[in-house]
Design a protein around this motif. Structure first.
Motif, PDB file in Angstrom:
ATOM      1  N   GLU A 189       0.794  -1.226   0.000  1.00  0.00           N
ATOM      2  CA  GLU A 189       0.000   0.000   0.000  1.00  0.00           C
ATOM      3  C   GLU A 189       0.827   1.277   0.000  1.00  0.00           C
ATOM      4  O   GLU A 189       0.378   2.306  -0.461  1.00  0.00           O
ATOM      5  CB  GLU A 189      -0.968   0.004   1.181  1.00  0.00           C
ATOM      6  N   SER A 190       2.036   1.185   0.515  1.00  0.00           N
ATOM      7  CA  SER A 190       2.864   2.380   0.511  1.00  0.00           C
ATOM      8  C   SER A 190       3.456   2.576  -0.876  1.00  0.00           C
ATOM      9  O   SER A 190       4.000   1.661  -1.472  1.00  0.00           O
ATOM     10  CB  SER A 190       3.977   2.251   1.545  1.00  0.00           C
ATOM     11  N   ALA A 191       3.332   3.769  -1.376  1.00  0.00           N
ATOM     12  CA  ALA A 191       3.760   4.045  -2.743  1.00  0.00           C
ATOM     13  C   ALA A 191       5.270   3.867  -2.895  1.00  0.00           C
ATOM     14  O   ALA A 191       5.760   3.345  -3.884  1.00  0.00           O
ATOM     15  CB  ALA A 191       3.355   5.455  -3.139  1.00  0.00           C
ATOM     16  N   ASP A 192       6.004   4.278  -1.885  1.00  0.00           N
ATOM     17  CA  ASP A 192       7.461   4.205  -1.985  1.00  0.00           C
ATOM     18  C   ASP A 192       8.012   2.845  -1.600  1.00  0.00           C
ATOM     19  O   ASP A 192       9.165   2.541  -1.837  1.00  0.00           O
ATOM     20  CB  ASP A 192       8.096   5.291  -1.104  1.00  0.00           C
ATOM     21  N   GLY A 193       7.187   2.032  -0.984  1.00  0.00           N
ATOM     22  CA  GLY A 193       7.634   0.692  -0.624  1.00  0.00           C
ATOM     23  C   GLY A 193       8.558   0.672   0.574  1.00  0.00           C
ATOM     24  O   GLY A 193       9.178  -0.330   0.868  1.00  0.00           O
ATOM     25  N   ALA A 194       8.653   1.791   1.269  1.00  0.00           N
ATOM     26  CA  ALA A 194       9.599   1.887   2.369  1.00  0.00           C
ATOM     27  C   ALA A 194       9.070   1.271   3.658  1.00  0.00           C
ATOM     28  O   ALA A 194       9.834   0.966   4.551  1.00  0.00           O
ATOM     29  CB  ALA A 194       9.957   3.345   2.629  1.00  0.00           C
ATOM     30  N   CYS A 231       7.934  -1.560   4.206  1.00  0.00           N
ATOM     31  CA  CYS A 231       8.113  -2.997   4.333  1.00  0.00           C
ATOM     32  C   CYS A 231       9.342  -3.285   5.183  1.00  0.00           C
ATOM     33  O   CYS A 231      10.462  -2.931   4.829  1.00  0.00           O
ATOM     34  CB  CYS A 231       8.275  -3.645   2.963  1.00  0.00           C
ATOM     35  N   ALA A 232       9.120  -3.926   6.329  1.00  0.00           N
ATOM     36  CA  ALA A 232      10.214  -4.173   7.252  1.00  0.00           C
ATOM     37  C   ALA A 232      11.101  -5.320   6.782  1.00  0.00           C
ATOM     38  O   ALA A 232      12.182  -5.526   7.296  1.00  0.00           O
ATOM     39  CB  ALA A 232       9.667  -4.471   8.642  1.00  0.00           C
ATOM     40  N   LEU A 233      10.637  -6.057   5.824  1.00  0.00           N
ATOM     41  CA  LEU A 233      11.409  -7.197   5.353  1.00  0.00           C
ATOM     42  C   LEU A 233      12.574  -6.736   4.488  1.00  0.00           C
ATOM     43  O   LEU A 233      12.696  -5.560   4.164  1.00  0.00           O
ATOM     44  CB  LEU A 233      10.507  -8.136   4.547  1.00  0.00           C
ATOM     45  N   HIS A 234      13.408  -7.663   4.142  1.00  0.00           N
ATOM     46  CA  HIS A 234      14.570  -7.309   3.346  1.00  0.00           C
ATOM     47  C   HIS A 234      14.160  -6.752   1.992  1.00  0.00           C
ATOM     48  O   HIS A 234      13.145  -7.124   1.429  1.00  0.00           O
ATOM     49  CB  HIS A 234      15.468  -8.528   3.182  1.00  0.00           C
ATOM     50  N   ASP A 235      14.986  -5.855   1.505  1.00  0.00           N
ATOM     51  CA  ASP A 235      14.636  -5.143   0.290  1.00  0.00           C
ATOM     52  C   ASP A 235      14.555  -6.054  -0.928  1.00  0.00           C
ATOM     53  O   ASP A 235      13.838  -5.768  -1.878  1.00  0.00           O
ATOM     54  CB  ASP A 235      15.669  -4.040   0.018  1.00  0.00           C
ATOM     55  N   ASP A 236      15.285  -7.143  -0.869  1.00  0.00           N
ATOM     56  CA  ASP A 236      15.331  -7.992  -2.047  1.00  0.00           C
ATOM     57  C   ASP A 236      14.157  -8.964  -2.117  1.00  0.00           C
ATOM     58  O   ASP A 236      14.188  -9.910  -2.870  1.00  0.00           O
ATOM     59  CB  ASP A 236      16.651  -8.766  -2.081  1.00  0.00           C
ATOM     60  N   CYS A 237      13.156  -8.751  -1.289  1.00  0.00           N
ATOM     61  CA  CYS A 237      12.013  -9.648  -1.357  1.00  0.00           C
ATOM     62  C   CYS A 237      11.238  -9.330  -2.628  1.00  0.00           C
ATOM     63  O   CYS A 237      10.524  -8.350  -2.743  1.00  0.00           O
ATOM     64  CB  CYS A 237      11.147  -9.570  -0.094  1.00  0.00           C
ATOM     65  N   GLY A 238      11.442 -10.160  -3.633  1.00  0.00           N
ATOM     66  CA  GLY A 238      10.787  -9.923  -4.919  1.00  0.00           C
ATOM     67  C   GLY A 238       9.299 -10.168  -4.855  1.00  0.00           C
ATOM     68  O   GLY A 238       8.564  -9.926  -5.809  1.00  0.00           O
ATOM     69  N   ARG A 279       7.145  -8.592  -3.182  1.00  0.00           N
ATOM     70  CA  ARG A 279       6.363  -7.377  -3.090  1.00  0.00           C
ATOM     71  C   ARG A 279       5.766  -6.924  -4.430  1.00  0.00           C
ATOM     72  O   ARG A 279       4.580  -6.651  -4.548  1.00  0.00           O
ATOM     73  CB  ARG A 279       7.226  -6.263  -2.524  1.00  0.00           C
ATOM     74  N   ALA A 280       6.609  -6.920  -5.449  1.00  0.00           N
ATOM     75  CA  ALA A 280       6.154  -6.467  -6.760  1.00  0.00           C
ATOM     76  C   ALA A 280       5.012  -7.344  -7.262  1.00  0.00           C
ATOM     77  O   ALA A 280       4.053  -6.845  -7.863  1.00  0.00           O
ATOM     78  CB  ALA A 280       7.314  -6.491  -7.745  1.00  0.00           C
ATOM     79  N   ASN A 281       5.119  -8.622  -6.979  1.00  0.00           N
ATOM     80  CA  ASN A 281       4.080  -9.523  -7.461  1.00  0.00           C
ATOM     81  C   ASN A 281       2.777  -9.365  -6.699  1.00  0.00           C
ATOM     82  O   ASN A 281       1.695  -9.519  -7.256  1.00  0.00           O
ATOM     83  CB  ASN A 281       4.584 -10.963  -7.389  1.00  0.00           C
ATOM     84  N   PRO A 320      11.924 -11.794 -10.127  1.00  0.00           N
ATOM     85  CA  PRO A 320      11.652 -10.391 -10.397  1.00  0.00           C
ATOM     86  C   PRO A 320      10.927 -10.239 -11.738  1.00  0.00           C
ATOM     87  O   PRO A 320      10.320  -9.230 -12.009  1.00  0.00           O
ATOM     88  CB  PRO A 320      13.054  -9.777 -10.469  1.00  0.00           C
ATOM     89  N   GLU A 321      10.991 -11.273 -12.562  1.00  0.00           N
ATOM     90  CA  GLU A 321      10.333 -11.200 -13.861  1.00  0.00           C
ATOM     91  C   GLU A 321       8.817 -11.267 -13.709  1.00  0.00           C
ATOM     92  O   GLU A 321       8.294 -11.620 -12.669  1.00  0.00           O
ATOM     93  CB  GLU A 321      10.777 -12.362 -14.760  1.00  0.00           C
ATOM     94  N   GLU A 322       8.164 -10.960 -14.780  1.00  0.00           N
ATOM     95  CA  GLU A 322       6.709 -10.983 -14.755  1.00  0.00           C
ATOM     96  C   GLU A 322       6.219 -12.373 -15.132  1.00  0.00           C
ATOM     97  O   GLU A 322       6.094 -12.722 -16.287  1.00  0.00           O
ATOM     98  CB  GLU A 322       6.165  -9.957 -15.739  1.00  0.00           C
TER      99      GLU A 322
END
Lengths: 171, 171
Positions: free
Chosen positions: A93-98, A100-107, A109-111, B134-136
């Motif tokens: 829900e956060s536009a910037d994605g900041a 998320c307390a989890l590691h940044d590389d958690c792919g 999120r985008a999905n 990371p891919e779609e």
DNA sequence: TCAAAATAGGACCATGCGAGTCCTATTTGG
DNA sequence: CCAAATAGGACTCGCATGGTCCTATTTTGA
């Protein structure tokens, strides 16, 4: 449980009730007609008024009516009105994605965001007028459903059995 | 907010992490890798074990691994494991429909069930393996999404502008 | 002009549930 | 036997949801 709030459910029921008449209906009438407690009816309709989904008429013979035709009011709109922006997960829900307390590389999120958009799109498709009748009017949604089901067979033929079994179980 | 629980989100993240290796991974390892607090990782994985989604190995060099290939575990399954049966509204979850305090003639209920099934079907389509990269990869879901969008234009051409505007706003 | 019938806008409470922690078995390998 | 894991709960804390209620304000009609 992927659940909408009770108040949102009420909003749908009330909007559906309002779609049956042109003339304004009072809180008391709607409470009687739907079985929802009057104070709660009032609360929901006040919110919907602020959001421009229904219009209110004060004073004697006043009440509420839909601001637009029933087929121009989507379920998604009602959800947003009562609960705020639709987002399946918190971090989506956060536009910037900041947030998320989890590691940044958690792919993941985008999905999640894509899932979010798909669910939202489905709910945009369904209008109040679709919800009113006893007939099966949910053509758009069912079409999406069928497309998904079709795809299931093509992409993952060997899993079809297990998956449809699950659909049966919870359907 | 049509939201899944945080624990379910964790479950997806953890299952995705587990999909990267064959050998069992301990709670401590997963906590480090994902940023989720160890006790919470433990709680989630214990539940997933009971549900048969992951398998556990006790003792030294033990840990957790997926019980099935990643593309045979759906998001819907994880939601059900953590939160119980998917049902968008409260009254839709009781099989007999008796739990709905509203009037019996509320035709809304039946339609909620259809919505429920559609959302569920969409989530059945998405597997853990779809969430990892990371891919779609979310082809099935996006196909449903596109079908819905297509339908929007056909059925309600005059509303297209307003609706797409909303999609832009919240998408 | 007044009374009645409506909505507007909050304040307020409560209670259930989600999230998270922690403790005590039990299992397993060296 | 010890160490490293999971199994299974019990337990607390916080807060959002839900519902109610009170006091303006608006409108209509007698």
């Amino acid at each position: 449980m992927l659940r909408i709030s009770k108040l949102t459910d009420y909003a749908v029921v009330l909007a559906t009730a309002l779609s049956e008449t042109e003339s304004p209906r009072s809180v008391a009438q709607l409470a009687l007609g739907t079985g929802i407690p009057a104070p709660t009816v009032s609360k929901v309709l006040k919110t919907l008024t602020r959001e421009g989904i229904v219009v209110s008429q004060r004073g004697k013979f006043g009440g509420y009516r839909l601001a637009r035709p029933a087929d121009a009011i989507s379920i998604a709109e009602l959800i947003v009105a009562i609960e705020g922006p639709i987002s399946v997960t918190e971090c989506a829900e956060s536009a910037d994605g900041a947030a998320c307390a989890l590691h940044d590389d958690c792919g993941v999120r985008a999905n999640w965001k894509k899932i979010n958009r798909a669910v939202e799109a489905a709910l945009e498709e369904i209008s109040i007028s679709d919800m009113s009748g006893p007939e099966e009017k949910l053509v758009p949604l069912l079409r999406s459903f069928r497309a998904a089901e079709e795809n299931r067979k093509v992409v993952n033929a060997d899993l079809t059995d297990a998956l449809t079994e699950e659909v049966e179980r919870y359907g």
